[in-house]
Write a protein that holds these residues in place. Structure first.
Motif, PDB file in Angstrom:
ATOM      1  N   ALA A 118      -5.046   0.350   0.436  1.00  0.00           N
ATOM      2  CA  ALA A 118      -4.844   1.140   1.605  1.00  0.00           C
ATOM      3  C   ALA A 118      -3.351   1.539   1.027  1.00  0.00           C
ATOM      4  CB  ALA A 118      -4.777   0.552   2.775  1.00  0.00           C
ATOM      5  N   ARG A 119      -2.463   1.326   0.131  1.00  0.00           N
ATOM      6  CA  ARG A 119      -1.974   1.542  -0.219  1.00  0.00           C
ATOM      7  C   ARG A 119      -1.459   1.406  -1.894  1.00  0.00           C
ATOM      8  NH1 ARG A 119       2.414   1.934   3.471  1.00  0.00           N
ATOM      9  NH2 ARG A 119       1.680   1.968   5.472  1.00  0.00           N
ATOM     10  N   PRO A 120      -2.462   2.050  -2.766  1.00  0.00           N
ATOM     11  CA  PRO A 120      -2.426   1.923  -4.176  1.00  0.00           C
ATOM     12  C   PRO A 120      -1.078   1.633  -4.568  1.00  0.00           C
ATOM     13  CG  PRO A 120      -3.606   4.004  -3.382  1.00  0.00           C
ATOM     14  CD  PRO A 120      -2.976   3.289  -1.998  1.00  0.00           C
ATOM     15  N   ASP A 121       0.588   2.776  -4.047  1.00  0.00           N
ATOM     16  CA  ASP A 121       1.328   3.036  -5.074  1.00  0.00           C
ATOM     17  C   ASP A 121       1.961   1.619  -4.890  1.00  0.00           C
ATOM     18  OD1 ASP A 121       0.430   5.559  -6.381  1.00  0.00           O
ATOM     19  OD2 ASP A 121       0.683   6.723  -4.303  1.00  0.00           O
ATOM     20  N   VAL A 122       2.419   0.679  -4.406  1.00  0.00           N
ATOM     21  CA  VAL A 122       2.759  -0.354  -3.901  1.00  0.00           C
ATOM     22  C   VAL A 122       2.496  -1.365  -5.124  1.00  0.00           C
ATOM     23  CG1 VAL A 122       2.875  -2.416  -2.878  1.00  0.00           C
ATOM     24  CG2 VAL A 122       3.448  -0.465  -1.362  1.00  0.00           C
ATOM     25  N   ARG A 123       3.044  -1.880  -6.388  1.00  0.00           N
ATOM     26  CA  ARG A 123       2.913  -3.510  -7.176  1.00  0.00           C
ATOM     27  C   ARG A 123       3.135  -4.078  -6.682  1.00  0.00           C
ATOM     28  NH1 ARG A 123       6.517  -2.425 -11.261  1.00  0.00           N
ATOM     29  NH2 ARG A 123       7.497  -4.741 -11.012  1.00  0.00           N
ATOM     30  N   ILE A 124       2.518  -5.148  -6.575  1.00  0.00           N
ATOM     31  CA  ILE A 124       3.045  -6.622  -6.764  1.00  0.00           C
ATOM     32  C   ILE A 124       2.782  -7.542  -7.432  1.00  0.00           C
ATOM     33  CG2 ILE A 124       1.744  -8.673  -5.208  1.00  0.00           C
ATOM     34  CD1 ILE A 124       0.105  -6.304  -3.145  1.00  0.00           C
ATOM     35  N   ASP A 125       3.966  -8.119  -7.912  1.00  0.00           N
ATOM     36  CA  ASP A 125       3.855  -8.904  -9.372  1.00  0.00           C
ATOM     37  C   ASP A 125       3.474 -10.623  -8.072  1.00  0.00           C
ATOM     38  OD1 ASP A 125       4.710  -7.164 -10.571  1.00  0.00           O
ATOM     39  OD2 ASP A 125       7.063  -7.233 -10.033  1.00  0.00           O
ATOM     40  N   GLN A 126       2.902 -11.070  -8.501  1.00  0.00           N
ATOM     41  CA  GLN A 126       2.481 -12.287  -7.966  1.00  0.00           C
ATOM     42  C   GLN A 126       2.983 -13.565  -8.955  1.00  0.00           C
ATOM     43  OE1 GLN A 126      -1.233 -13.646  -6.175  1.00  0.00           O
ATOM     44  NE2 GLN A 126      -1.660 -14.975  -7.768  1.00  0.00           N
ATOM     45  N   ILE A 127       3.403 -14.361  -8.755  1.00  0.00           N
ATOM     46  CA  ILE A 127       3.616 -15.994  -9.320  1.00  0.00           C
ATOM     47  C   ILE A 127       3.509 -16.789  -8.564  1.00  0.00           C
ATOM     48  CG2 ILE A 127       5.603 -14.471 -10.216  1.00  0.00           C
ATOM     49  CD1 ILE A 127       7.571 -17.141  -8.540  1.00  0.00           C
ATOM     50  N   TYR A 128       3.125 -17.760  -9.365  1.00  0.00           N
ATOM     51  CA  TYR A 128       2.781 -19.442  -9.098  1.00  0.00           C
ATOM     52  C   TYR A 128       3.716 -20.289  -8.695  1.00  0.00           C
ATOM     53  CZ  TYR A 128      -2.238 -17.274  -9.527  1.00  0.00           C
ATOM     54  OH  TYR A 128      -3.445 -16.591  -9.720  1.00  0.00           O
ATOM     55  N   GLY A 129       4.023 -21.212  -7.575  1.00  0.00           N
ATOM     56  CA  GLY A 129       4.583 -22.510  -7.678  1.00  0.00           C
ATOM     57  C   GLY A 129       4.904 -23.230  -6.327  1.00  0.00           C
ATOM     58  N   TYR A 130       5.665 -23.826  -6.602  1.00  0.00           N
ATOM     59  CA  TYR A 130       5.694 -24.794  -4.681  1.00  0.00           C
ATOM     60  C   TYR A 130       7.321 -24.531  -4.629  1.00  0.00           C
ATOM     61  CZ  TYR A 130       1.632 -26.425  -6.995  1.00  0.00           C
ATOM     62  OH  TYR A 130       0.480 -26.809  -7.381  1.00  0.00           O
ATOM     63  N   LEU A 131       7.255 -25.301  -3.534  1.00  0.00           N
ATOM     64  CA  LEU A 131       8.842 -25.238  -2.581  1.00  0.00           C
ATOM     65  C   LEU A 131       9.732 -25.017  -3.495  1.00  0.00           C
ATOM     66  CD1 LEU A 131      10.872 -24.305  -0.261  1.00  0.00           C
ATOM     67  CD2 LEU A 131      10.456 -26.878   0.177  1.00  0.00           C
TER      68      LEU A 131
END
Length: 316
Positions: A118-131
């Motif tokens: 729906a919003r292709p111009d928003v870049r999402i940077d995802q990272i993994y981790g715990y608290l």
């Protein structure tokens, strides 16, 4: 000689619309103010920009050239305003999202895909981790949102935790597993099978140990450990091993018809999935949009999970 960009934009408006009044209307100004600005511009450069005593106004060669530069300024202003409006509406920008691996891969990533459709111009940077991995990044501002299971008692001061899904784990297996084909399964029946252990530093690993302790198994055989969700599913579907997974993760894989849950109720963890944010920092518009989207998706997911769970026969 440096010219005022506003004067150049005004010159463009006059030339483009063919008159002082029309140019003033385009810029949202009065005709007298535009006339004064034009006189100041001509006085500054010492050259006429329109042919004298010609009606309608006819720009000189220099007037046309400078008006062309004014067009660039006008268009840059319009495009800048559009970019600002899109940013404020959360249609552009970058959002940094962190979370525990199994939830991010099994549940959240699909929701983020729907958001980006729906919003292709928003870049999402995802990272993994715990608290312990994600909290410092929230504190220093290098992370916008953290999606992870937490106990209410350990929510850090200065942070908000928006619960989006109650904690619920299940014993997962492949759909053709011998126990899945039985009409009745007891907790004692599962002790003979090997187990897939989540990463040792994950809360899910502690849940696995708790479940096995409840069952009465002290020494259990681990056939695979420390992998990603995809690796865990590959081992699970290709063997008779069992594992403990969040019910929501198994639920999201139901369409694949490769992984299922044994209809045995195990103790639910005292952690709940939620969105952790700093309460002293304003979220960027795009990050607010992502948070709201995740919230809405989990509202719908929770309702679906409740319906399916009610149809299952959970044996103690």
């Amino acid at each position: 000689m440096k010219l005022d960009p506003h004067h150049l934009e005004m010159l463009f408006a006059i030339v483009d619309r063919g008159g002082l009044g029309e140019g003033a209307e385009m810029l949202g100004k009065s005709q007298p103010s535009v006339s004064r600005s034009l006189a100041l511009l001509e006085k500054r450069i010492g050259i006429a920009l329109f042919e004298k005593d010609r009606r309608p106004l006819r720009p000189t060669e220099l007037g046309l050239a400078l008006a062309a530069e004014g067009r660039k300024i006008h268009e840059a202003g319009r495009s800048s305003a559009a970019l600002l409006a899109q940013y404020r509406d959360g249609k552009t920008g970058a959002v940094r999202v962190g979370g525990t691996p199994f939830f991010m891969d099994g549940v959240i990533s699909g929701m983020l895909a729907g958001f980006q459709f729906a919003r292709p111009d928003v870049r999402i940077d995802q990272i993994y981790g715990y608290l312990n991995d994600l909290l410092p990044r929230l504190e220093d501002g290098s992370l916008d949102l953290a999606i992870l299971p937490m106990r209410a008692s350990i929510i850090p001061e200065g942070f908000d935790f928006d619960q989006i899904l109650p904690g619920r784990n299940v014993i997962a297996c492949r759909t053709g597993h011998p126990l899945a084909r039985r009409g009745s399964v007891k907790l004692s029946d599962i002790g003979q099978y090997p187990w897939i252990a989540p990463p040792a530093d994950s809360p899910l690993y502690q849940d696995l140990r708790t479940v096995l302790k409840e069952i009465g198994i002290r020494d259990f055989k681990v056939s695979f450990t420390g992998g990603s969700l995809s690796a865990t599913v590959n081992i699970l579907t290709g063997s008779d091993a069992l594992t403990v997974l969040p019910f929501s993760v198994v639920f999201m894989m139901r369409a694949q018809r490769s992984v299922g849950a044994l209809s045995i109720r195990i103790g639910d963890p005292d952690r709940h999935l939620g969105i952790l944010t700093r309460n002293d920092a304003d979220l960027k518009p795009a990050a607010q949009r992502v948070r709201n989207h995740i919230r809405q998706e989990f509202d719908a997911l929770s309702s679906s999970i409740i319906r399916v769970s009610q149809d299952m026969v959970w044996r103690p």
